[in-house]
Design a protein around this motif. Sequence first.
Motif, short mmCIF file in Angstrom:
data_model
loop_
_atom_site.label_atom_id
_atom_site.label_comp_id
_atom_site.label_asym_id
_atom_site.label_seq_id
_atom_site.Cartn_x
_atom_site.Cartn_y
_atom_site.Cartn_z
N UNK A 1 90.34 94.60 12.11
CA UNK A 1 88.91 94.76 12.38
C UNK A 1 88.06 94.51 11.13
N UNK A 2 88.55 94.92 9.99
CA UNK A 2 87.78 94.80 8.75
C UNK A 2 88.12 93.56 7.93
N UNK A 3 88.83 92.63 8.56
CA UNK A 3 89.15 91.38 7.89
C UNK A 3 87.85 90.70 7.45
N UNK A 4 87.80 90.24 6.23
CA UNK A 4 86.63 89.55 5.65
C UNK A 4 85.42 90.46 5.43
N UNK A 5 85.61 91.77 5.45
CA UNK A 5 84.55 92.72 5.13
C UNK A 5 84.69 93.10 3.66
N UNK B 1 82.49 97.94 4.76
CA UNK B 1 83.37 98.89 5.45
C UNK B 1 82.75 100.28 5.44
N UNK B 2 82.29 100.70 4.28
CA UNK B 2 81.67 102.02 4.14
C UNK B 2 80.41 102.10 4.98
N UNK B 3 79.59 101.05 4.94
CA UNK B 3 78.34 101.04 5.70
C UNK B 3 78.60 101.13 7.21
N UNK B 4 79.57 100.35 7.72
CA UNK B 4 79.90 100.41 9.15
C UNK B 4 80.32 101.82 9.53
#
Length: 149
Positions: A116-120, A125-128
Amino acid sequence: MIQLHSPILREIGALSRTIHAISDVKLKEHHLQKGQFIFLTRICENPGISLIQLSILLKVDKTTTTKAIQKLIGKGYAMKENHETDKRVYSLSPTEKGLEIYNAVIEEENKNIQICFQDFTEKERVLVYELVKKMRENIDTSWCELKKY
């Protein structure tokens, strides 16, 4: 015709259903049926939790929790004991077998997180996380009022 203000809840719902579908298939080898893994993980992470506390934590009704717990107990993944002070309340705990399965569940969850966090970026990540957490906190009161908790 009324217009939808934002498709965000549809996206979150699709994400949740997709992850559950993948996890259900991958965890079938451990004899966990549809969605039971979420109950097992929360029991392992909160030993001694009551049925009502578990229902509130997972945002499901008591009947759903009771059925899921009965199945986990039947498979030897969890146990239920009377609460120390209130005999009407049950405390839930994982068994050794449940703790072993917990590790497999967390491995699968970590794989899904990675995908799900690929390329984040780390900041994204923290913001989401913070934004989705805030959304959940905003709606919690409505859910508790609806369920009369």
